[in-house]
Scaffold this motif. Structure first.
Motif, PDB file in Angstrom:
ATOM      1  N   VAL A   1      -8.387  24.085   5.840  1.00  0.00           N
ATOM      2  CA  VAL A   1      -7.092  24.498   4.777  1.00  0.00           C
ATOM      3  C   VAL A   1      -5.749  24.769   5.049  1.00  0.00           C
ATOM      4  N   GLU A   2      -5.874  25.479   6.455  1.00  0.00           N
ATOM      5  CA  GLU A   2      -4.816  26.165   7.195  1.00  0.00           C
ATOM      6  C   GLU A   2      -4.059  25.118   8.031  1.00  0.00           C
ATOM      7  N   ASN A   3      -4.930  24.116   8.647  1.00  0.00           N
ATOM      8  CA  ASN A   3      -4.407  23.120   9.588  1.00  0.00           C
ATOM      9  C   ASN A   3      -4.504  21.822   8.985  1.00  0.00           C
ATOM     10  N   LYS A   4      -3.848  21.654   8.253  1.00  0.00           N
ATOM     11  CA  LYS A   4      -3.953  20.257   7.668  1.00  0.00           C
ATOM     12  C   LYS A   4      -3.325  18.838   8.395  1.00  0.00           C
ATOM     13  N   GLY A   5      -4.160  18.004   8.779  1.00  0.00           N
ATOM     14  CA  GLY A   5      -3.771  16.976   9.971  1.00  0.00           C
ATOM     15  C   GLY A   5      -3.930  15.372   9.229  1.00  0.00           C
TER      16      GLY A   5
ATOM     17  N   VAL B   1       0.774  -1.262   0.128  1.00  0.00           N
ATOM     18  CA  VAL B   1       0.070   0.115  -0.055  1.00  0.00           C
ATOM     19  C   VAL B   1       0.935   1.162  -0.159  1.00  0.00           C
ATOM     20  N   PHE B   2       0.791   2.110  -0.974  1.00  0.00           N
ATOM     21  CA  PHE B   2       1.511   3.251  -1.002  1.00  0.00           C
ATOM     22  C   PHE B   2       0.520   4.463  -0.559  1.00  0.00           C
ATOM     23  N   GLY B   3       0.895   5.125   0.553  1.00  0.00           N
ATOM     24  CA  GLY B   3       0.230   6.466   0.997  1.00  0.00           C
ATOM     25  C   GLY B   3       0.003   6.073   2.379  1.00  0.00           C
ATOM     26  N   ASP B   4       0.296   7.178   3.402  1.00  0.00           N
ATOM     27  CA  ASP B   4       0.123   7.072   4.497  1.00  0.00           C
ATOM     28  C   ASP B   4      -0.919   8.010   5.055  1.00  0.00           C
ATOM     29  N   GLY B   5      -1.951   8.405   4.274  1.00  0.00           N
ATOM     30  CA  GLY B   5      -2.944   9.104   4.728  1.00  0.00           C
ATOM     31  C   GLY B   5      -4.323   8.286   4.972  1.00  0.00           C
ATOM     32  N   PRO B   6      -5.381   8.814   5.063  1.00  0.00           N
ATOM     33  CA  PRO B   6      -6.608   8.095   5.708  1.00  0.00           C
ATOM     34  C   PRO B   6      -7.127   6.925   4.486  1.00  0.00           C
ATOM     35  N   VAL B   7      -6.830   7.226   3.065  1.00  0.00           N
ATOM     36  CA  VAL B   7      -7.285   6.139   2.244  1.00  0.00           C
ATOM     37  C   VAL B   7      -6.264   4.975   2.466  1.00  0.00           C
TER      38      VAL B   7
ATOM     39  N   PHE C   1       4.102   1.970   2.657  1.00  0.00           N
ATOM     40  CA  PHE C   1       5.112   3.026   2.248  1.00  0.00           C
ATOM     41  C   PHE C   1       4.527   4.413   2.566  1.00  0.00           C
ATOM     42  N   GLY C   2       5.208   5.161   3.044  1.00  0.00           N
ATOM     43  CA  GLY C   2       4.915   6.362   3.403  1.00  0.00           C
ATOM     44  C   GLY C   2       5.982   7.296   3.436  1.00  0.00           C
ATOM     45  N   ALA C   3       5.551   8.735   3.672  1.00  0.00           N
ATOM     46  CA  ALA C   3       6.683   9.830   3.652  1.00  0.00           C
ATOM     47  C   ALA C   3       6.760  10.534   4.956  1.00  0.00           C
ATOM     48  N   ILE C   4       5.849  10.030   5.922  1.00  0.00           N
ATOM     49  CA  ILE C   4       6.150  10.765   7.210  1.00  0.00           C
ATOM     50  C   ILE C   4       6.151   9.798   8.335  1.00  0.00           C
ATOM     51  N   PRO C   5       7.004   9.969   9.097  1.00  0.00           N
ATOM     52  CA  PRO C   5       7.339   8.960  10.189  1.00  0.00           C
ATOM     53  C   PRO C   5       6.011   8.726  11.264  1.00  0.00           C
ATOM     54  N   ASP C   6       5.494  10.157  11.611  1.00  0.00           N
ATOM     55  CA  ASP C   6       4.513  10.040  12.454  1.00  0.00           C
ATOM     56  C   ASP C   6       3.223   9.320  12.037  1.00  0.00           C
ATOM     57  N   LYS C   7       3.029   9.499  10.833  1.00  0.00           N
ATOM     58  CA  LYS C   7       1.955   8.869  10.196  1.00  0.00           C
ATOM     59  C   LYS C   7       1.978   7.167  10.027  1.00  0.00           C
TER      60      LYS C   7
END
Length: 363
Positions: free
Chosen positions: A347-351, A185-191, A213-219
């Motif tokens: 928009v200003e605070n993407k989490g 799975v590529f992508g560390d977001g919700p999907v 596989f993702g780009a952000i350690p915290d995610k």
């Protein structure tokens, strides 16, 4: 038989600008009237709000009420299978044959050939050129609501639409894929998170065969049920022998994700695309040909996935895992000003977590 009602709609008339409008809606036999209660904001909603869509798309689809991920309460029903007062998940995809009350065999070419409802050429989709959940009274075919079991809380039930998108894509897998092969799975977001979660908790794919596989350690830390790799540190020339990869990245990172996936997919493997990009994406066709990789797309979902999910979402372990996406509190929406403030904040605070809108229609 039909009844007329009036709906208070917060419609996006131009990027960044909502207006309150009163819409006349008609409830016909076989339909239900739903009062939306809780909505989850999708990246697609944000793209409309910020104007990050093609100009022709904005011109053709606005004005409209946004949002397609949501739940509500039935306030009127002209179908005895759905009762007034029931808590329901809203299914945003309405195929043409359901909309027009005709046999599927008389609908579009895709429907006539047995295609899934989400690929109907004559269908509509809430919050995409068709008024969505951001209104007080939403008329839907009864087929487009699913009663929510009592042991699924609102904050979990509202994730059903996004889960259904992942589930529709996963249904492309074979029994061999699920029980024996490596899956990426590529992508560390919700999907990506929900896709991996379903693979593990529903289909029992163990961590040693499930690679994220993702780009952000915290995610990536949230994927504690899978084997995770940071894309910046991983050697994609390394042969992992992954049979299937789900690309859940989308946007400006699609090119990197797709081409990195091509590198690690086994010969005769498959790449399933879920990530949405507004632009064309260059891909490494030479290796696709050389390795015999099959590529398929997967978009949205149908009622079949929602029905299956009402069972999956009752699993306590799955609920506990996906609750990581639930925000600490929703944005309370009583006016267009509230909605504008909420959208500007998003928009200003993407989490990483989802953002919820709790409507108080006061009607």
């Amino acid at each position: 038989m039909n009844k007329t009602f009036y709906s208070t709609a917060f419609r996006l008339t131009s990027p960044g600008h909502f207006e309150k409008e009163i819409l006349e809606v008609k409830l016909n036999t076989g339909s239900v009237l739903v009062e939306p209660k809780l909505a989850s904001v999708c990246h697609a909603d944000i793209r409309y709000y910020t104007g990050n869509r093609r100009k022709e798309a904005l011109k053709n689809k606005l004005p409209m009420a946004l949002f397609h991920e949501g739940i509500g309460t039935v306030v009127e029903s002209l179908d005895n299978k759905i009762q007034k007062g029931q808590r329901v998940v809203i299914i945003p995809n309405i195929p043409g044959y359901v909309l027009d009350r005709k046999p599927k065999s008389e609908c579009c070419e895709s429907c006539r050939s047995g295609g899934a409802d989400n690929y109907c050429e004559d269908g509509v989709f809430l919050g995409s050129g068709f008024d969505g959940i951001g209104q007080s009274r939403l008329v839907l075919p009864s087929e487009n609501v699913i009663p929510i079991p009592d042991n699924i809380p609102d904050e979990i039930a509202v994730l059903a639409e996004l889960c259904s998108v992942s589930l529709h894509a996963i249904k492309q897998l074979t029994e061999e894929d699920i029980h024996n092969n490596k899956i990426g799975v590529f992508g560390d977001g919700p999907v990506g998170f929900l896709t991996a979660s379903l693979l593990h908790y529903k289909y029992k794919v163990p961590a040693e065969r499930l690679f994220v596989f993702g780009a952000i350690p915290d995610k990536l830390e949230q994927f504690d049920f899978a084997t995770t790799h940071l894309v910046h540190d991983f050697d994609f020339k390394k042969e992992l022998g992954i049979a299937t990869v789900f690309e859940c990245t989308g946007g400006k990172f699609s090119e990197n994700a797709i081409n990195q996936a091509i590198n690690i997919i086994a010969r005769s493997g498959q790449l399933i695309l879920l990530g949405v990009s507004e632009d064309r994406v260059p891909i490494n066709t030479r290796d696709i040909l050389e390795k015999g990789i099959k590529i398929s797309g997967s978009s949205r979902s149908s009622a079949d996935e929602f029905k299956l999910l009402m069972g999956i979402l009752q699993n306590e372990n799955f609920q506990k895992n996906v609750s990581k996406l639930v925000p600490e509190s929703p944005h309370h929406i009583r006016s267009v000003e509230d909605l504008t403030e909420a959208m500007n904040n998003l928009v200003e605070n993407k989490g990483w977590k989802k953002s919820y809108l709790l409507f108080d229609w006061d009607e």
